[in-house]
Write a protein that holds these residues in place. Sequence first.
Motif, PDB file in Angstrom:
ATOM      1  N   GLN A   1       0.825  -1.199   0.000  1.00 55.30           N
ATOM      2  CA  GLN A   1       0.000   0.000   0.000  1.00 55.30           C
ATOM      3  C   GLN A   1       0.865   1.257   0.000  1.00 55.30           C
ATOM      4  N   LYS A   2       0.257   2.320  -0.440  1.00 54.38           N
ATOM      5  CA  LYS A   2       0.983   3.585  -0.547  1.00 54.38           C
ATOM      6  C   LYS A   2       0.112   4.674   0.051  1.00 54.38           C
ATOM      7  N   TYR A   3       0.570   5.262   1.147  1.00 52.07           N
ATOM      8  CA  TYR A   3      -0.181   6.379   1.725  1.00 52.07           C
ATOM      9  C   TYR A   3       0.807   7.384   2.287  1.00 52.07           C
ATOM     10  N   VAL A   4       0.350   8.598   2.469  1.00 54.19           N
ATOM     11  CA  VAL A   4       1.284   9.634   2.930  1.00 54.19           C
ATOM     12  C   VAL A   4       1.138   9.933   4.424  1.00 54.19           C
ATOM     13  N   SER A   5       0.020   9.568   5.020  1.00 51.01           N
ATOM     14  CA  SER A   5      -0.172   9.823   6.454  1.00 51.01           C
ATOM     15  C   SER A   5       0.906   9.111   7.256  1.00 51.01           C
ATOM     16  N   GLU A   6       1.364   9.790   8.304  1.00 56.32           N
ATOM     17  CA  GLU A   6       2.430   9.176   9.101  1.00 56.32           C
ATOM     18  C   GLU A   6       1.859   8.316  10.204  1.00 56.32           C
TER      19      GLU A   6
END
Lengths: 248, 167
Positions: free
Chosen positions: A148-153
């Motif tokens: 998966q690819k997400y920007v939230s840390e």
Amino acid sequence: MKEHELQQALDNIQISLEEQQRILFKVKNYNNKRECYKMSKKKICLVAAAATMVLGITVFAASGVIKSWNSSSSSIPDYNSLPTAEECMQDAGFSPVLIQSFENGYEFDNGSIVKNDLRDESDKSVEKFKSLYFRYEKNNDEVTLTSQKYVSEMDITGENAATVGNIPLYYSSYTNKAVPANYKLTEEDKKAEENGELIFSYGANEVTVSKVQNLFWEEDGIKYDLMQIDGSLTKEELIDMAEELINK
Amino acid sequence: MKQSTVRPTDDEIEHTVKIYSNSLFKLCFTLLCNRCDAEDAVSDTFFKYITKSPVFRDEEHKKAWLLRVAVNTCKDMKKFRFKHETINFDDIHNIAQTEPERNILDEVLHLPDKYKKVIHLHYIEGYQTKEIAEILSISPAAARKRLQYARDLLKLEYGKGDSDERA
């Protein structure tokens, strides 16, 4: 065709009691956002509820902006053969490392596209993204690979078990207890949950206890999770599989 | 629509699920053609009911709102999956009690969505075309035309002074 025949045929479509109860449970759970999961324990929720469509709602008691992780997918696999990079790009917006079979014999069985919705404290959507959830099998022993690819840390949990090239691999293992929706935690349960020894998943038909292993790493902005429940793989074998993927 | 800031209580949710889940399931099954997807769509509809917490004038308003959200949810699900519905023949087999019923269901499930919606809302929920138009956000004339076209596609025989007049 006559009108009453049409009405009769359509009227036969009835929700079953079981389906209604599952929906009721999911909806109540959504409303209450039970704090029964932690971030790194998300995948077990996916498995516990895989027969129903909503895979899990994870509440992060201790993380920053993100307070809940809602996942859903079809219970019918989206892929019955390994998708191509182009298909992954079209379906999920990224193309992970793809492998048909691992050297230790685990072979691609099927895969699903998972919809994810990260929400903040006021239940506003912060980020939506899609994951690819692939199941590999060997002699009825299953291991899953999520990319998966997400920007939230998010906080990474687990021990730094190995480093491949310059990529650290984080390993965690825990015990999951799947329980019916109306299950009341015993004092012993509560204590084990507080200590982090037990993670509870609600909605099962009966109480079952599973050992879960999870290996996490990130490469080229894509986050990978290898997970096994009650399987035969050791931590070292999971690391070898991750290494194979990273070196591919 | 005016939004309430208070989410429904567990009792309200339970009541709503018990009252409306069957209607929504029928509609979602008709649009998605298999029980699993229909269950998912019904759940998603109730999630939206909780998240939006709308204020309803009465039960009819609530039912129409839920049906509209269910229609949109099914539409989104199809869009997300980049594919058309998968008709589950086992589900049809289990639902239909006779061969003719199986054939009717099969014909309805093969209709384009816009016709399935009006057929369902008219014949199962008993809505008139004016009400169907409101639920689907289309003009009453379009709703009438769709219902007529759906009937033609199904070669439906309907009696004078019966449902046609209601519509």
